[in-house]
Design a protein around this motif. Structure first.
Motif, mmCIF file in Angstrom:
data_model
loop_
_atom_site.group_PDB
_atom_site.id
_atom_site.type_symbol
_atom_site.label_atom_id
_atom_site.label_comp_id
_atom_site.label_asym_id
_atom_site.label_seq_id
_atom_site.Cartn_x
_atom_site.Cartn_y
_atom_site.Cartn_z
ATOM 1 N N VAL A 1 0.849 -1.046 -0.023
ATOM 2 C CA VAL A 1 0.137 -0.078 -0.018
ATOM 3 C C VAL A 1 0.839 1.237 -0.021
ATOM 4 C CG1 VAL A 1 -1.822 1.286 1.230
ATOM 5 C CG2 VAL A 1 -1.722 -1.290 1.217
ATOM 6 N N LEU A 2 0.732 2.248 -0.965
ATOM 7 C CA LEU A 2 1.460 3.301 -1.038
ATOM 8 C C LEU A 2 0.575 4.582 -0.989
ATOM 9 C CD1 LEU A 2 3.369 2.270 -4.274
ATOM 10 C CD2 LEU A 2 4.123 2.149 -1.905
ATOM 11 N N GLU A 3 1.261 5.666 -0.573
ATOM 12 C CA GLU A 3 0.439 6.915 -0.390
ATOM 13 C C GLU A 3 1.202 7.991 -0.850
ATOM 14 O OE1 GLU A 3 -1.568 10.079 2.930
ATOM 15 O OE2 GLU A 3 -0.086 8.547 3.462
ATOM 16 N N LEU A 4 0.504 8.669 -1.802
ATOM 17 C CA LEU A 4 1.120 9.904 -2.530
ATOM 18 C C LEU A 4 1.649 10.770 -1.912
ATOM 19 C CD1 LEU A 4 2.127 11.060 -5.540
ATOM 20 C CD2 LEU A 4 0.060 12.043 -5.615
ATOM 21 N N CYS A 5 2.791 11.360 -1.563
ATOM 22 C CA CYS A 5 3.273 12.457 -0.660
ATOM 23 C C CYS A 5 2.870 13.987 -1.380
ATOM 24 C CB CYS A 5 4.742 12.262 -0.445
ATOM 25 S SG CYS A 5 5.385 10.689 0.457
ATOM 26 N N ALA A 6 2.909 14.865 -0.744
ATOM 27 C CA ALA A 6 2.686 16.311 -1.010
ATOM 28 C C ALA A 6 1.529 16.431 -2.048
ATOM 29 C CB ALA A 6 3.894 16.540 -1.654
ATOM 30 N N ASP A 7 0.368 15.859 -1.634
ATOM 31 C CA ASP A 7 -0.667 15.805 -2.341
ATOM 32 C C ASP A 7 -1.519 16.417 -1.540
ATOM 33 O OD1 ASP A 7 -2.512 15.737 -4.630
ATOM 34 O OD2 ASP A 7 -3.250 13.649 -4.244
ATOM 35 N N TYR A 8 -1.796 17.818 -1.488
ATOM 36 C CA TYR A 8 -2.587 18.655 -0.634
ATOM 37 C C TYR A 8 -4.093 18.438 -0.713
ATOM 38 C CZ TYR A 8 1.997 20.215 0.454
ATOM 39 O OH TYR A 8 3.234 20.427 0.649
ATOM 40 N N GLY A 9 -4.547 17.530 -1.364
ATOM 41 C CA GLY A 9 -5.988 17.083 -1.169
ATOM 42 C C GLY A 9 -6.400 15.858 -0.547
ATOM 43 N N LYS A 10 -7.411 15.268 -0.934
ATOM 44 C CA LYS A 10 -7.517 13.784 -0.263
ATOM 45 C C LYS A 10 -6.293 12.935 -0.392
ATOM 46 C CE LYS A 10 -12.465 12.601 0.590
ATOM 47 N NZ LYS A 10 -13.435 12.052 -0.190
ATOM 48 N N ALA A 11 -5.854 12.070 0.564
ATOM 49 C CA ALA A 11 -5.010 11.240 0.476
ATOM 50 C C ALA A 11 -5.204 10.093 -0.795
ATOM 51 C CB ALA A 11 -4.720 10.254 1.531
ATOM 52 N N ARG A 12 -4.228 9.822 -1.577
ATOM 53 C CA ARG A 12 -4.065 9.226 -2.844
ATOM 54 C C ARG A 12 -3.649 7.857 -2.277
ATOM 55 N NH1 ARG A 12 -3.040 12.075 -8.197
ATOM 56 N NH2 ARG A 12 -4.181 10.426 -9.081
ATOM 57 N N TYR A 13 -4.331 6.828 -2.488
ATOM 58 C CA TYR A 13 -3.624 5.389 -2.135
ATOM 59 C C TYR A 13 -3.691 4.611 -3.110
ATOM 60 C CZ TYR A 13 -4.943 6.667 2.737
ATOM 61 O OH TYR A 13 -5.068 7.630 3.879
ATOM 62 N N PHE A 14 -2.329 3.735 -3.409
ATOM 63 C CA PHE A 14 -2.392 2.943 -4.464
ATOM 64 C C PHE A 14 -1.877 1.272 -3.612
ATOM 65 C CE2 PHE A 14 -0.798 7.009 -5.605
ATOM 66 C CZ PHE A 14 -1.267 7.013 -7.041
ATOM 67 N N VAL A 15 -2.507 0.396 -4.445
ATOM 68 C CA VAL A 15 -2.374 -1.060 -4.023
ATOM 69 C C VAL A 15 -1.550 -2.011 -5.197
ATOM 70 C CG1 VAL A 15 -3.487 -3.142 -3.335
ATOM 71 C CG2 VAL A 15 -4.263 -0.827 -2.265
ATOM 72 N N SER A 16 -0.822 -2.763 -4.790
ATOM 73 C CA SER A 16 -0.287 -3.909 -5.712
ATOM 74 C C SER A 16 -0.308 -5.079 -4.940
ATOM 75 C CB SER A 16 1.242 -3.321 -5.936
ATOM 76 O OG SER A 16 2.127 -3.388 -4.782
ATOM 77 N N ARG A 17 -0.356 -5.845 -5.541
ATOM 78 C CA ARG A 17 -0.614 -7.422 -5.195
ATOM 79 C C ARG A 17 0.330 -8.496 -6.238
ATOM 80 N NH1 ARG A 17 -6.435 -8.452 -5.877
ATOM 81 N NH2 ARG A 17 -6.165 -6.649 -7.434
ATOM 82 N N PRO A 18 0.753 -9.540 -5.838
ATOM 83 C CA PRO A 18 1.458 -10.192 -6.738
ATOM 84 C C PRO A 18 0.802 -10.719 -8.139
ATOM 85 C CG PRO A 18 1.256 -11.387 -4.438
ATOM 86 C CD PRO A 18 0.425 -10.219 -4.522
#
Length: 215
Positions: free
Chosen positions: A137-154
Motif C-alpha cells: 500500500v502506497l500513499e502519494l506524498c505532498a498531495d494537498y487534497g485527499k490522500a491518494r492510495y495505491f495498492v499492488s498485489r502479486p
C-alpha cells in the motif's frame, strides 16, 4: 466686558484656524507591503519540515540499483542529505534516488503512477505504508487534497484506489472478496477508505492461512 468678549473671539479664531489647517493636511496611508512568495510547507510545518521529514540511520538506492547504508540520513521531504562523519556530505534531490529506508519507513520515487490521463512531468514521491508478502500500500506524498492510495498485489499491477465512498467499496470488495469476514466489514461500511492499511493488513493475514483462496 468687551475685552473678555474680544479675547474669546480671538481664541476661537485661533482654534478654528488650527482645525482648518489640520483638515487641509493630506492623510497618510502607508504603501502596500510587497510580500514575497513563501513556501507553504514552511508556513504549515515550520523549520523547513513537512510530514515526510525523517532523520536517522538508514539506506538509499541510487538509479543504477545500488544500495548505500548510512549512519545519519536527513530527509526533509524534498532533499536527502547524507551526513556520515567518515564521508563527504552528500545532498540529493529525491529524483536522484529510487528508494529510501529510514526510521522503519520506506519512500519510493516512481514514474507513471496509475490514475493519470498522462504521465507527470517528473517522478513522484510515495510513502510505503504496507509491504508484506507481495502486497503493498502506497500513499502519494505532498498531495494537498485527499490522500491518494495505491495498492499492488502479486501478479497484479499497481492500482489507484478510488476516492469516492461507493467506488472505493466496489474496488476493495473486488480485492478481498475471498475473505468473507473482511468482505462483510467493507460491504457494511465498518471499514472504509481511511482504513485501507488495516484492510490490506487483514487481507495479508488471511492469505497466510493454510488453504486460503487467492484472487
Amino acid at each position: 466686558m468687551r475685552k473678555y468678549t474680544l479675547l474669546l473671539g480671538v481664541v476661537a479664531c485661533l482654534l478654528m484656524s488650527r482645525v482648518g489647517r489640520a483638515q487641509g493636511f493630506p492623510s497618510y496611508s502607508p504603501p502596500p507591503m510587497n510580500i514575497s512568495q513563501m513556501n507553504m510547507n514552511h508556513m504549515y510545518y515550520g523549520n523547513n519540515r513537512n510530514p515526510n521529514y525523517r532523520k536517522g540511520e538508514g539506506s538509499y538506492q541510487l538509479p543504477d540499483g545500488s544500495w548505500h547504508k548510512s549512519q545519519k540520513l536527513v530527509f526533509d521531504g524534498q532533499k536527502l542529505v547524507v551526513k556520515d562523519a567518515d564521508a563527504d556530505k552528500l545532498k540529493l534531490d529525491f529524483e536522484a534516488w529510487r528508494q529510501l529506508e529510514v526510521q522503519r519507513d520506506t519512500f519510493l520515487v516512481m514514474s507513471n503512477l496509475p490514475g493519470r490521463a498522462q504521465a507527470a512531468d517528473k517522478p513522484e514521491l510515495v510513502h510505503s505504508l504496507l509491504n508484506q508478502h507481495g502486497v503493498r500500500v502506497l500513499e502519494l506524498c505532498a498531495d494537498y487534497g485527499k490522500a491518494r492510495y495505491f495498492v499492488s498485489r502479486p501478479q497484479v499491477p499497481l492500482q489507484l484506489l478510488p476516492s469516492g465512498k461507493a467506488d472505493f467499496k466496489t474496488a476493495m470488495l473486488a480485492i478481498v472478496r475471498d475473505s468473507p469476514i473482511l468482505a462483510q466489514e467493507v460491504s457494511s461500511g465498518k471499514l472504509g477508505r481511511n482504513d485501507v492499511v488495516q484492510i490490506m493488513q487483514e487481507y495479508v493475514d488471511f492469505l497466510k492461512r493454510p488453504g486460503a483462496a487467492r484472487n
